[in-house]
Design an enzyme around this catalytic site. Structure first.
Site, mmCIF file in Angstrom:
data_model
loop_
_atom_site.group_PDB
_atom_site.id
_atom_site.type_symbol
_atom_site.label_atom_id
_atom_site.label_comp_id
_atom_site.label_asym_id
_atom_site.label_seq_id
_atom_site.Cartn_x
_atom_site.Cartn_y
_atom_site.Cartn_z
ATOM 1 N N ASP A 67 0.708 -1.172 -0.078
ATOM 2 C CA ASP A 67 -0.199 -0.152 -0.278
ATOM 3 C C ASP A 67 0.589 1.490 0.166
ATOM 4 O O ASP A 67 1.915 1.339 0.668
ATOM 5 C CB ASP A 67 -1.293 -0.242 1.443
ATOM 6 C CG ASP A 67 -0.010 -0.467 2.502
ATOM 7 O OD1 ASP A 67 1.074 -0.402 2.358
ATOM 8 O OD2 ASP A 67 -0.661 -0.404 3.087
ATOM 9 N N ASP A 136 -7.112 -2.515 14.032
ATOM 10 C CA ASP A 136 -8.626 -2.644 14.019
ATOM 11 C C ASP A 136 -8.937 -4.177 12.830
ATOM 12 O O ASP A 136 -9.925 -4.166 11.927
ATOM 13 C CB ASP A 136 -9.395 -1.309 12.718
ATOM 14 C CG ASP A 136 -8.624 -1.053 11.704
ATOM 15 O OD1 ASP A 136 -7.115 -1.630 11.140
ATOM 16 O OD2 ASP A 136 -8.837 -0.305 11.033
ATOM 17 N N HIS A 138 -6.564 -4.881 9.863
ATOM 18 C CA HIS A 138 -6.089 -4.639 8.903
ATOM 19 C C HIS A 138 -5.328 -5.148 8.328
ATOM 20 O O HIS A 138 -4.176 -5.242 9.632
ATOM 21 C CB HIS A 138 -6.533 -3.113 8.260
ATOM 22 C CG HIS A 138 -5.994 -2.347 8.697
ATOM 23 N ND1 HIS A 138 -5.579 -1.221 8.787
ATOM 24 C CD2 HIS A 138 -4.021 -2.200 9.199
ATOM 25 C CE1 HIS A 138 -3.993 -0.252 9.409
ATOM 26 N NE2 HIS A 138 -3.260 -1.068 9.161
ATOM 27 N N GLU A 143 -9.793 -1.832 4.979
ATOM 28 C CA GLU A 143 -10.152 -1.091 6.947
ATOM 29 C C GLU A 143 -11.943 -2.115 7.187
ATOM 30 O O GLU A 143 -11.813 -3.278 6.229
ATOM 31 C CB GLU A 143 -10.811 -0.033 6.456
ATOM 32 C CG GLU A 143 -9.507 1.121 6.132
ATOM 33 C CD GLU A 143 -8.028 1.306 8.145
ATOM 34 O OE1 GLU A 143 -8.352 -0.136 8.955
ATOM 35 O OE2 GLU A 143 -7.695 1.678 8.022
HETATM 36 P P1 PGA Z 1 2.708 -1.045 12.808
HETATM 37 O O1 PGA Z 1 1.760 -1.073 11.723
HETATM 38 O O2 PGA Z 1 3.785 -2.306 12.052
HETATM 39 O O3 PGA Z 1 2.786 0.415 12.481
HETATM 40 O O4 PGA Z 1 1.754 -1.440 13.625
HETATM 41 C C1 PGA Z 1 0.630 -2.343 10.851
HETATM 42 C C2 PGA Z 1 -0.890 -1.882 10.081
HETATM 43 O O5 PGA Z 1 -1.169 -1.015 10.385
HETATM 44 O O6 PGA Z 1 -0.451 -3.230 8.837
#
Ligand code: PGA
Length: 263
Positions: A67, A136, A138, A143
């Site tokens: 992404d 959340d 994702h 999302e």
């Molecule tokens: P993080 O993000 O590794 O900074 O916790 C993970 C994500 O949002 O997929």
């Protein structure tokens, strides 16, 4: 799903880097899906070390990032493209022409997303996809409510994600509200999946996505439907799992199973 519980972040990073390195050694032109965020930084550090110390060769691999924030140019310091160069690509012998990251400042996102999907297809599909997980639930920026059939597209970010990612920006208002992300359907077509997570803040969502019902409200639960998914957690992220004894027993006795099926 295979669940591996590592004692801490460092061990989680070493384990996941070893899994990625094993796949690269098995297939020198591996197509590798990559993730950004705090979670994989240690894994990328370990991969850079394996390149430096053991000559792990990345020259033939192709990478596709999950992404990118919509509206950020590739050289913007908050872009995921910048993150990838800073944390991995600069430290290994990857080919710039085979390191794909969605282009955040594309003038035609829809056309770009179709092109990105086409590049993945042309490369022969993703062999191993690395994932983090949001609080959340994702994967990528899929999302809550993202269809399990979704493909690369523009997605609006959930409130929790904007708050969580604000730490990388000067202020919360600077966090882009939209992103280009591979879809859940795109991710699920990867031949193998490796999800990594660490820290207490991920404990609840890890319990939910590993042991709870499959739901598009927690898109990581789609992994329950994948035929080859490995999850590597540190102790904190694993702290709310109900069947952790069982996962540890499987991990410790895996050699017996592998022997019986002749692997
Ligand atoms: P993080 O993000 O590794 O900074 O916790 C993970 C994500 O949002 O997929």
């Amino acid at each position: 799903m295979e669940i591996i519980i590592a004692p801490n972040y460092e061990a989680m990073s070493k384990t996941s880097a070893a899994i990625i390195a094993r796949e690269i050694r098995r297939k020198h032109d591996l197509v590798l899906g990559l993730a950004t965020g705090d979670t994989p930084i240690g894994t990328y550090r370990e991969l850079a070390k394996l390149h430096k110390d053991e000559g792990l060769d990345f020259s033939k691999i192709t990478t596709f990032n999950l992404d990118e924030y919509l509206g950020l140019a590739p050289l913007h310091r908050n872009s995921y493209n910048y993150f990838m160069w800073e944390n991995l690509f600069e430290h290994i012998n990857t080919s710039q022409h085979r390191a794909f990251v969605p282009q955040g400042n594309t003038v035609d996102p829809e056309e770009f997303c179709a092109w990105y999907e086409e590049q993945i297809r042309k490369a022969g599909g993703i062999d191993l996809q690395v994932l983090g997980i949001g609080r959340d639930g994702h994967i990528g920026f899929n999302e809550p409510g993202s269809s399990f059939a979704s493909r690369t597209r523009v997605k609006g970010l959930y409130e929790q994600t904007i708050k969580d990612n604000a730490r990388f920006f000067e202020k919360e208002e600077d966090v882009p509200r939209f992103a280009i992300t591979m879809g859940v359907g795109t991710i699920m077509e990867a031949k193998k999946i490796l999800l990594i997570a660490n820290g207490e803040g991920k404990a609840e969502v890890c319990q939910q996505f590993i042991e709870g019902p499959v739901t598009s409200q927690i898109t990581a639960t789609a992994l329950q439907l994948h035929s080859y998914a490995i999850v590597v957690l540190d102790e904190e992220a694993a702290s709310k799992l109900k069947r952790r004894e069982y996962y540890n027993w499987i991990r410790d006795n895996k050699h017996i199973v592998q022997k019986q099926i002749g692997r």
